[in-house]
Scaffold this motif. Structure first.
Motif, short mmCIF file in Angstrom:
data_model
loop_
_atom_site.label_atom_id
_atom_site.label_comp_id
_atom_site.label_asym_id
_atom_site.label_seq_id
_atom_site.Cartn_x
_atom_site.Cartn_y
_atom_site.Cartn_z
N SER A 232 -3.98 4.32 -3.90
CA SER A 232 -3.53 4.31 -2.21
C SER A 232 -3.95 3.44 -1.66
O SER A 232 -3.97 3.19 -0.46
CB SER A 232 -3.80 5.74 -1.86
N TYR A 261 6.65 0.22 1.83
CA TYR A 261 5.51 0.54 1.97
C TYR A 261 4.60 0.41 3.25
O TYR A 261 3.79 -0.35 3.34
CB TYR A 261 4.49 0.01 0.78
N GLU A 263 3.25 2.56 5.67
CA GLU A 263 2.04 3.26 5.87
C GLU A 263 0.90 2.38 5.22
O GLU A 263 -0.25 2.24 5.75
CB GLU A 263 1.78 4.56 5.43
N GLU A 264 1.14 2.11 3.90
CA GLU A 264 -0.11 1.40 3.17
C GLU A 264 -0.29 -0.01 3.79
O GLU A 264 -1.45 -0.39 3.96
CB GLU A 264 0.47 1.10 1.58
N LYS A 266 0.13 -0.91 7.01
CA LYS A 266 -0.58 -0.60 8.27
C LYS A 266 -2.20 -0.27 7.73
O LYS A 266 -3.03 -0.75 8.75
CB LYS A 266 0.29 0.65 8.92
N LYS A 267 -2.33 0.49 6.89
CA LYS A 267 -3.64 0.83 6.70
C LYS A 267 -4.71 -0.22 6.34
O LYS A 267 -5.65 -0.46 6.37
CB LYS A 267 -3.62 1.82 5.47
N TYR A 293 4.86 -6.80 10.49
CA TYR A 293 5.07 -5.52 10.45
C TYR A 293 5.75 -4.71 11.51
O TYR A 293 6.40 -3.73 11.34
CB TYR A 293 3.38 -5.03 10.37
N THR A 297 8.85 -2.11 11.59
CA THR A 297 8.76 -0.91 11.73
C THR A 297 8.90 -0.38 13.14
O THR A 297 9.07 0.69 13.53
CB THR A 297 7.09 -0.59 11.34
N ASP A 299 6.61 -0.32 15.21
CA ASP A 299 5.65 0.47 15.66
C ASP A 299 4.45 -0.41 16.49
O ASP A 299 3.68 -1.27 16.06
CB ASP A 299 4.78 0.91 14.50
#
Length: 335
Positions: A232, A261, A263-264, A266-267, A293, A297, A299
């Motif tokens: 992950s 992917y 969320e990955e 962003k992480k 990003y 997204t 975001d």
């Protein structure tokens, strides 16, 4: 599908579960990252086959075929042709050798249990009955074959991948047959070294569930993106670097985002922020990744939360290059 009939000096990778295998199509293991790994722990530096008195090598390979997760090498020896097929299922590397006639098939395995940044000499234990088990400090390697073979020798020697010296443990194991199937399983628990034949069959045949060319290419592309994810987390833009490298991740951001992917991504962007240094190239790549990003997204939260760091990066770039139209700045951007 990749087919090579010349220029075999190209690397390839096999990945399954937490393990990956790296080698060159010409049979060589010349780089430090070549071999069999589980996460960031290495088990095998190399292997090589000798058929009767001839080694399978770059000198007698005729063709190499890579189709999804199976690598096939075709060799022409003095008196026969030989096919070597390799695939990886979970923690087990399968190697099938097919000869035109009954032969003495010897595999030489260079064993080197170590973390990616470790280089120290070790004393291994070896046990041989119907299985060969090599162990050191609660790490295990198991070698089996069909038909069953036997150890002919084991010893220590020096090996120099990437011009680095390692002292490794070598095992010679011999089978007499025209066909042999070798299984090399690795892990930290000895019970996990013996894969289920049912699991092997199920995993193996799903590779051929669709012969549509576009679907095949799409599956390969998605698998390559999955190479980037390890427990992950993104560790690199390359599957053989089992540690986080910000620049390689940032350069891979487009493929990661186009594969969904989010969320990955962003992480890992946040992870780059947390470990950010004064390296200007990394800072510019980070701003570029952040913009991509956001475009994918919408975001805005990550930009709002990191506005101070973003402002500092922009000011750092401006201070570094007083004139962003200068040749120095343009050369930096494109090199």
């Amino acid at each position: 599908m990749i087919v090579l009939e010349k220029n075999f000096d190209r690397p390839y990778f096999l990945k399954s579960g937490n393990c990956f295998f790296s080698r060159f199509a010409n049979t060589m293991f010349k780089e430090e990252w070549n071999g069999l790994w589980m996460k960031n722990f290495k088990f095998i530096d190399y292997f090589a086959f000798k058929i009767n008195n001839e080694w399978l090598s770059w000198e007698n390979i005729e063709k190499f075929v890579f189709e999804e997760k199976i690598a096939k090498s075709y060799f022409k020896l003095k008196d026969q042709k030989v096919i070597e097929k390799i695939y990886l299922i979970q923690n087990t590397l399968f190697i099938e050798v097919s000869c035109e006639k009954e032969s003495e098939i010897l595999i030489e395995i260079g064993i080197n249990f170590r973390h990616f940044n470790e280089n120290k000499e070790k004393e291994y234990k070896i046990k041989n009955d119907d299985k060969v088990i090599v162990s050191y400090n609660e790490k295990f390697l198991c070698l089996t074959s069909e038909p069953i073979g036997n150890i002919t020798n084991y010893f220590y020697k020096e090996h120099y991948p990437s011009q680095k010296r390692f002292k490794i443990f070598v095992v010679w194991y011999k089978v007499n047959s025209n066909q042999a199937k070798f299984k090399i399983s690795v892990g930290s628990e000895i019970e996990a070294l013996f894969p289920s034949e049912k699991e092997e069959e199920k995993t193996y045949f799903e590779f051929y569930c669709d012969d549509n060319k576009i679907t095949e290419l799409a599956k390969i592309s998605i698998e390559n993106i999955k190479f980037l994810i390890f427990d992950s987390e993104f560790f690199s833009g390359l599957p053989y670097s089992p540690f986080f490298e910000p620049k390689k991740f940032l350069k891979s951001i487009s493929g990661i985002l186009y594969s969904g992917y989010f969320e990955e991504a962003k992480k890992c962007i946040l992870k780059v922020f947390d470990s950010l240094t004064n390296d200007l190239e990394t800072q510019i790549l980070l701003i570029n990744a952040l913009w991509k990003y956001y475009n994918h997204t919408g975001d805005f939260e990550i930009i709002r939360n990191k506005k101070v760091e973003i402002k500092n990066i922009i000011e750092n770039v401006i201070n570094k290059f007083e004139n962003t139209e200068s040749e120095e700045f343009q050369e930096f951007l494109f090199n």
